[in-house]
Design an enzyme around this catalytic site. Sequence first.
Site, mmCIF file in Angstrom:
data_model
loop_
_atom_site.group_PDB
_atom_site.id
_atom_site.type_symbol
_atom_site.label_atom_id
_atom_site.label_comp_id
_atom_site.label_asym_id
_atom_site.label_seq_id
_atom_site.Cartn_x
_atom_site.Cartn_y
_atom_site.Cartn_z
ATOM 1 N N GLU A 130 12.758 -8.810 2.356
ATOM 2 C CA GLU A 130 11.917 -7.696 2.681
ATOM 3 C C GLU A 130 12.919 -6.398 2.592
ATOM 4 O O GLU A 130 13.968 -6.363 2.841
ATOM 5 C CB GLU A 130 11.582 -7.953 4.127
ATOM 6 C CG GLU A 130 10.487 -6.672 4.438
ATOM 7 C CD GLU A 130 9.926 -7.043 6.039
ATOM 8 O OE1 GLU A 130 9.776 -8.364 6.148
ATOM 9 O OE2 GLU A 130 9.567 -6.381 6.600
ATOM 10 N N ARG A 169 12.105 5.163 13.213
ATOM 11 C CA ARG A 169 10.817 5.931 13.229
ATOM 12 C C ARG A 169 9.898 5.577 14.150
ATOM 13 O O ARG A 169 10.316 5.020 15.267
ATOM 14 C CB ARG A 169 10.354 5.654 11.746
ATOM 15 C CG ARG A 169 11.029 6.081 10.547
ATOM 16 C CD ARG A 169 10.515 5.914 9.416
ATOM 17 N NE ARG A 169 9.217 6.628 9.124
ATOM 18 C CZ ARG A 169 8.413 6.332 8.091
ATOM 19 N NH1 ARG A 169 8.612 5.334 7.189
ATOM 20 N NH2 ARG A 169 7.275 7.124 7.978
ATOM 21 N N HIS A 201 12.512 -2.069 2.911
ATOM 22 C CA HIS A 201 12.108 -0.827 3.449
ATOM 23 C C HIS A 201 12.975 0.257 2.804
ATOM 24 O O HIS A 201 14.182 0.180 3.041
ATOM 25 C CB HIS A 201 11.712 -0.878 4.711
ATOM 26 C CG HIS A 201 10.962 -1.854 5.236
ATOM 27 N ND1 HIS A 201 9.480 -1.837 5.126
ATOM 28 C CD2 HIS A 201 11.047 -3.124 5.888
ATOM 29 C CE1 HIS A 201 8.953 -3.044 5.596
ATOM 30 N NE2 HIS A 201 9.677 -3.736 6.031
ATOM 31 N N ALA A 246 2.983 -0.689 5.098
ATOM 32 C CA ALA A 246 2.466 -0.863 6.617
ATOM 33 C C ALA A 246 1.844 -2.081 6.999
ATOM 34 O O ALA A 246 1.828 -2.608 7.887
ATOM 35 C CB ALA A 246 1.368 0.133 6.792
ATOM 36 N N ARG A 251 5.338 10.767 -2.725
ATOM 37 C CA ARG A 251 4.773 10.416 -1.354
ATOM 38 C C ARG A 251 5.915 10.994 -0.182
ATOM 39 O O ARG A 251 7.126 10.272 -0.267
ATOM 40 C CB ARG A 251 4.489 8.967 -1.150
ATOM 41 C CG ARG A 251 4.248 8.575 0.235
ATOM 42 C CD ARG A 251 4.100 6.809 0.191
ATOM 43 N NE ARG A 251 3.911 6.634 1.645
ATOM 44 C CZ ARG A 251 3.927 5.325 2.252
ATOM 45 N NH1 ARG A 251 4.463 4.257 1.581
ATOM 46 N NH2 ARG A 251 3.765 5.252 3.509
ATOM 47 N N PRO A 281 0.696 -1.290 0.074
ATOM 48 C CA PRO A 281 0.005 0.103 0.143
ATOM 49 C C PRO A 281 0.770 1.219 -0.007
ATOM 50 O O PRO A 281 1.727 1.354 0.849
ATOM 51 C CB PRO A 281 -0.740 -0.138 1.492
ATOM 52 C CG PRO A 281 -0.507 -1.398 1.877
ATOM 53 C CD PRO A 281 0.518 -2.203 1.145
ATOM 54 N N ASN A 282 0.459 2.051 -0.857
ATOM 55 C CA ASN A 282 1.208 3.492 -0.941
ATOM 56 C C ASN A 282 2.323 3.688 -1.498
ATOM 57 O O ASN A 282 2.888 4.657 -1.716
ATOM 58 C CB ASN A 282 1.035 4.297 0.520
ATOM 59 C CG ASN A 282 -0.117 4.282 1.120
ATOM 60 O OD1 ASN A 282 -1.120 4.982 0.421
ATOM 61 N ND2 ASN A 282 -0.625 3.819 2.185
ATOM 62 N N ASN A 340 8.305 -5.169 -0.559
ATOM 63 C CA ASN A 340 8.120 -4.009 0.349
ATOM 64 C C ASN A 340 6.753 -3.899 0.585
ATOM 65 O O ASN A 340 6.047 -3.789 -0.303
ATOM 66 C CB ASN A 340 8.623 -2.716 -0.271
ATOM 67 C CG ASN A 340 8.581 -1.585 0.830
ATOM 68 O OD1 ASN A 340 7.892 -1.728 1.724
ATOM 69 N ND2 ASN A 340 9.056 -0.410 0.483
ATOM 70 N N TYR A 352 10.875 9.060 1.640
ATOM 71 C CA TYR A 352 10.960 7.895 0.787
ATOM 72 C C TYR A 352 11.608 8.049 -0.308
ATOM 73 O O TYR A 352 11.919 7.269 -1.233
ATOM 74 C CB TYR A 352 9.313 7.355 0.552
ATOM 75 C CG TYR A 352 8.943 7.103 1.840
ATOM 76 C CD1 TYR A 352 9.088 5.772 2.264
ATOM 77 C CD2 TYR A 352 7.502 7.604 2.008
ATOM 78 C CE1 TYR A 352 8.408 5.407 3.499
ATOM 79 C CE2 TYR A 352 6.940 7.140 3.355
ATOM 80 C CZ TYR A 352 7.445 5.811 3.797
ATOM 81 O OH TYR A 352 6.533 5.636 5.164
HETATM 82 C C1 DQA Z 1 8.046 1.399 4.156
HETATM 83 C C2 DQA Z 1 7.791 1.612 5.703
HETATM 84 C C3 DQA Z 1 6.555 1.372 6.345
HETATM 85 O O1 DQA Z 1 6.611 1.668 7.609
HETATM 86 C C4 DQA Z 1 5.503 2.150 5.731
HETATM 87 O O2 DQA Z 1 4.319 1.917 6.053
HETATM 88 C C5 DQA Z 1 5.472 2.324 4.162
HETATM 89 C C6 DQA Z 1 6.751 2.118 3.499
HETATM 90 C C7 DQA Z 1 9.270 1.890 3.649
HETATM 91 O O3 DQA Z 1 9.541 1.174 2.630
HETATM 92 O O4 DQA Z 1 10.020 2.496 4.214
HETATM 93 O O5 DQA Z 1 4.623 2.252 3.597
HETATM 94 O O6 DQA Z 1 7.639 0.114 3.993
#
Ligand code: DQA
Length: 143
Positions: A97, A106, A99, A76, A18, A10-11, A73, A23
Amino acid sequence: MSDVLLLNGPNLGILGRRQPEIYGTDTLEDVERAVAEEVSARGWRVVAEQHDCECGLIRAVQDNYDSVGAIVNPGALMIAGWGLRDALANYPRPWLEVHLSNVWARESFRHESVLAPLASGLIAGLGALGYRLAARALVNTVE
Ligand code: DQA
């Protein structure tokens, strides 16, 4: 030709627009291109999937159990994506994984990943470079 699954949660479809201070400015397309560049060394192709809902991600994992490896990735969904965790538990190949941000630097709700114990490795905090490094890791470790 063999496929590498690149899965973004998501996102992450709006990368570049964003919270760029967290990011970065690379778009998801930039990330996909970088991963494709890295895995081309092995003649692999990238199957890139981004979904804002967990069901889309689960389906993408299920549909790609025959890929050579995966970069995930989960956004959340790292926090409570139990359905995605179950799908990945049945994924027979190595996966990493990633991020973009250093989640441990954070908010505390980002400090636990329900997925990470199943991953072959985890990269966090290196921005878009993290995806490239994950791709390189697959290229170097997958039989
Ligand atoms: C993320 C970190 C997560 O906590 C966040 O919700 C994201 C992006 C990152 O790539 O740093 O959506 O996965």
